[in-house]
Design an enzyme around this catalytic site. Structure first.
Site, PDB file in Angstrom:
ATOM      1  N   LYS A  80      23.339 111.894   2.390  1.00 25.09           N
ATOM      2  CA  LYS A  80      22.027 111.230   2.346  1.00 25.09           C
ATOM      3  C   LYS A  80      21.722 110.550   3.683  1.00 25.09           C
ATOM      4  O   LYS A  80      22.625 109.961   4.299  1.00 25.09           O
ATOM      5  CB  LYS A  80      22.041 110.210   1.195  1.00 25.09           C
ATOM      6  N   SER A 155      16.362 107.516  -5.375  1.00 22.33           N
ATOM      7  CA  SER A 155      15.970 107.884  -4.042  1.00 22.33           C
ATOM      8  C   SER A 155      16.806 109.014  -3.434  1.00 22.33           C
ATOM      9  O   SER A 155      16.403 109.585  -2.431  1.00 22.33           O
ATOM     10  CB  SER A 155      16.067 106.656  -3.125  1.00 22.33           C
ATOM     11  N   SER A 179      19.807 105.379  -8.040  1.00 25.93           N
ATOM     12  CA  SER A 179      19.408 106.474  -7.149  1.00 25.93           C
ATOM     13  C   SER A 179      20.335 107.669  -7.083  1.00 25.93           C
ATOM     14  O   SER A 179      19.984 108.662  -6.462  1.00 25.93           O
ATOM     15  CB  SER A 179      19.231 105.937  -5.733  1.00 25.93           C
TER      16      SER A 179
HETATM   17  N1  GLN Z   1      14.444 103.121  -8.073  1.00 26.54           N
HETATM   18  C1  GLN Z   1      15.192 101.989  -7.665  1.00 26.54           C
HETATM   19  C2  GLN Z   1      14.496 101.270  -6.531  1.00 26.54           C
HETATM   20  O1  GLN Z   1      13.529 101.775  -6.055  1.00 26.54           O
HETATM   21  C3  GLN Z   1      16.582 102.399  -7.291  1.00 26.54           C
HETATM   22  C4  GLN Z   1      16.763 102.745  -5.868  1.00 26.54           C
HETATM   23  C5  GLN Z   1      18.187 103.000  -5.492  1.00 26.54           C
HETATM   24  O2  GLN Z   1      19.089 103.033  -6.317  1.00 26.54           O
HETATM   25  N2  GLN Z   1      18.401 103.126  -4.204  1.00 26.54           N
HETATM   26  O3  GLN Z   1      14.892 100.218  -6.150  1.00 26.54           O
END
Ligand code: GLN
Length: 487
Positions: A80, A155, A179
């Site tokens: 990532k 994400s 994410s």
């Molecule tokens: N959807 C969550 C956020 O936007 C999780 C994001 C993540 O785990 N990086 O904060």
């Protein structure tokens, strides 16, 4: 003659390598052609194909010359775009870090490379890992291979699609609030977030530092176990990482017998009004199947369910506003135009043009909840809820061996569907943020299929640092219940 390359699992691949039935070079060549074929899914930001081929050839030569292979010998990864790889670009999907080259390896990447993994590219993701759909990226949205009009989740959407579409064997993502698990759920693969502190965060671009954790995405539980055994463990560069010994997760003994195990579920998670009726139904059926198979299934109450999303968003935006303050165009990041006039205006111009809309929203929210007049009402209150959750969770694990719940209230939604409604997007994190607020490990297993044709997962959670039980149960349930569904 070599067979056309076909990946089933790391163990099978490494056996083929040792029997000279395939080569690391053949594997990399296969993934290069897959990457070209599926380029339009937008799962990768950068590819390092020539470098990966070169490394593969060296590994092949060394193996043939009798050198003992590393534990991840020839395993092809994507990473990532928030995890640093020395001398390679890392941008967190943001204009702020576009063209930034990392000077060092993150600890996780270093451990992969030391065990002879091959990195073939970096994955698209939501900007600074903020999002649940992979639509907030300067590189544009990632598409779900199962239905290209739909999001892959976020994400770590690029990581999930890279595994889903066979662009690599394993991918590393990051999980601050779901994410890794939610994109795995939307793409029909497996994604695991270990306990907070199990894997070093050194070289992981910070979002919410007391939540962030590197996670692993793959099609096989056993491969996740092997990769975790390699990248977990103490690190002098990260004082929040645990010094507990790292077991060999990949040689897990069978777990306790079903009759000796208690599996808990929170009744509120299944009663929640936002939960898709069919996801609910299949979870209920799954629980009754567990009972038939001899597990004791225990209903638990969880009266804090409605508080967890607000708590998560107060605390993570507060941490993000502090973490992202370093990107001012001087110390780090994009410079809109040379400094001419006033310094504050200069910073504002750099930050307004460098950060996307969602990141700006989070920084403003975080600054607000930390501001003097509101600190106690929001930040302190949210910390108290977090503590309460942690205390309750510890007590619950005195009664149960594992908790199960859905990963997401719906299957993958359409690109653009929730883009104008951030609150709706945030609420969809209801089942994933619990593990990050409490720090416990959790996994998403691709066990189910919806009548709309899309996959969805089962989430399993265990107590702190009990990844061994989590992975054992996962592997047993994947074998038992997937077979049953296939019949
Ligand atoms: N959807 C969550 C956020 O936007 C999780 C994001 C993540 O785990 N990086 O904060």
């Amino acid at each position: 003659m070599h067979q056309p390359f076909h990946f089933t699992s790391i163990a099978a691949y490494q056996e083929q390598l040792l029997n000279n039935e395939t080569s690391c070079e053949a594997a990399v060549q296969y993934y290069c052609s897959q990457i070209a074929q599926w380029n339009h899914l937008n799962a990768l930001v950068h590819t390092f194909e020539a470098e990966a081929l070169e490394r593969a050839r060296v590994l092949d030569q060394e193996r043939k010359a009798g050198k003992k292979p590393g534990r991840l010998h020839g395993v092809v990864f994507t990473i990532k775009d928030v995890i640093c790889i020395a001398k390679h670009p890392v941008s967190a999907g943001s204009c702020m870090l576009k063209d930034f080259i990392s000077m060092f390896d993150s600890t996780a990447v270093k451990k992969l490379l030391d065990e002879e993994a091959i990195i073939i590219g970096t994955n698209n993701c939501d900007e600074f890992a903020m999002g649940s759909s992979n639509e907030n990226s300067i590189y544009g949205p990632v598409k779900n291979q199962l239905d290209e009009a739909r999001v892959p989740g976020g994400s770590s959407g690029g990581s999930a699609v890279a595994v889903q579409a066979d662009l690599c064997m394993v991918s590393l993502g990051s999980d601050t609030g779901g994410s890794v698990r939610q994109p795995a759920d939307f793409c029909g693969i497996t994604g695991m977030k270990p306990t907070y502190g199990r894997i070093s965060r050194w070289g992981l671009i910070a979002y919410g530092s007391s939540f962030d954790q590197i996670g692993i995405l793959s099609k096989h539980v056993e491969d996740i176990a092997l990769v975790l055994s390699v990248i977990a463990g103490s690190d002098a560069y990260d004082s929040t990482v645990s010094n507990l010994p790292v077991p060999d997760y990949s040689h897990a003994q069978p777990s306790k017998k079903p009759g000796e195990m208690v599996i808990g579920y929170f009744k509120e998670t299944l009663q929640h009004e936002g939960l898709d009726a069919e996801i609910k139904q299949q979870h209920i059926q799954f629980l009754s199947q567990l009972q038939k198979d001899g597990y004791s299934v225990k209903e638990l109450t969880f009266d804090l369910l409605d508080y967890i999303v607000p708590t998560y968003y107060i605390l993570t935006t507060a941490e993000a506003s502090s973490n992202l303050s370093r990107y001012d165009g001087v110390r780090y990041g994009h410079q809109h135009q040379p400094l001419e006039k006033e310094l504050t205006e200069f910073y504002a111009a750099n930050r307004s043009s460098g950060f996307g809309k969602e990141v700006q929203r989070r920084i403003m929210l975080g600054t607000f909840v930390l501001s003097a007049g509101y600190f106690d009402a929001y930040f302190t209150k949210a910390q108290q809820v977090r503590r309460k959750l942690l205390d309750q969770t510890k007590l619950i694990f005195n009664e149960v061996d594992a908790i199960v719940m859905p990963v997401s209230p719906t299957t993958a939604f359409k690109i653009g569907e929730k883009n104008n409604n951030p609150v709706e997007m945030y609420l969809a994190d209801i089942y994933t943020v619990f593990a990050n607020l409490t720090g416990i490990p959790a996994i998403s297993l691709p066990l189910f299929e919806h009548s709309n044709g899309l996959p969805f997962g089962l989430q399993i959670l265990t107590k702190h640092f009990d990844e061994l039980s989590l992975l054992r149960l996962s592997s047993e349930w994947m074998n038992a219940y997937r077979q049953r569904n296939e019949k």
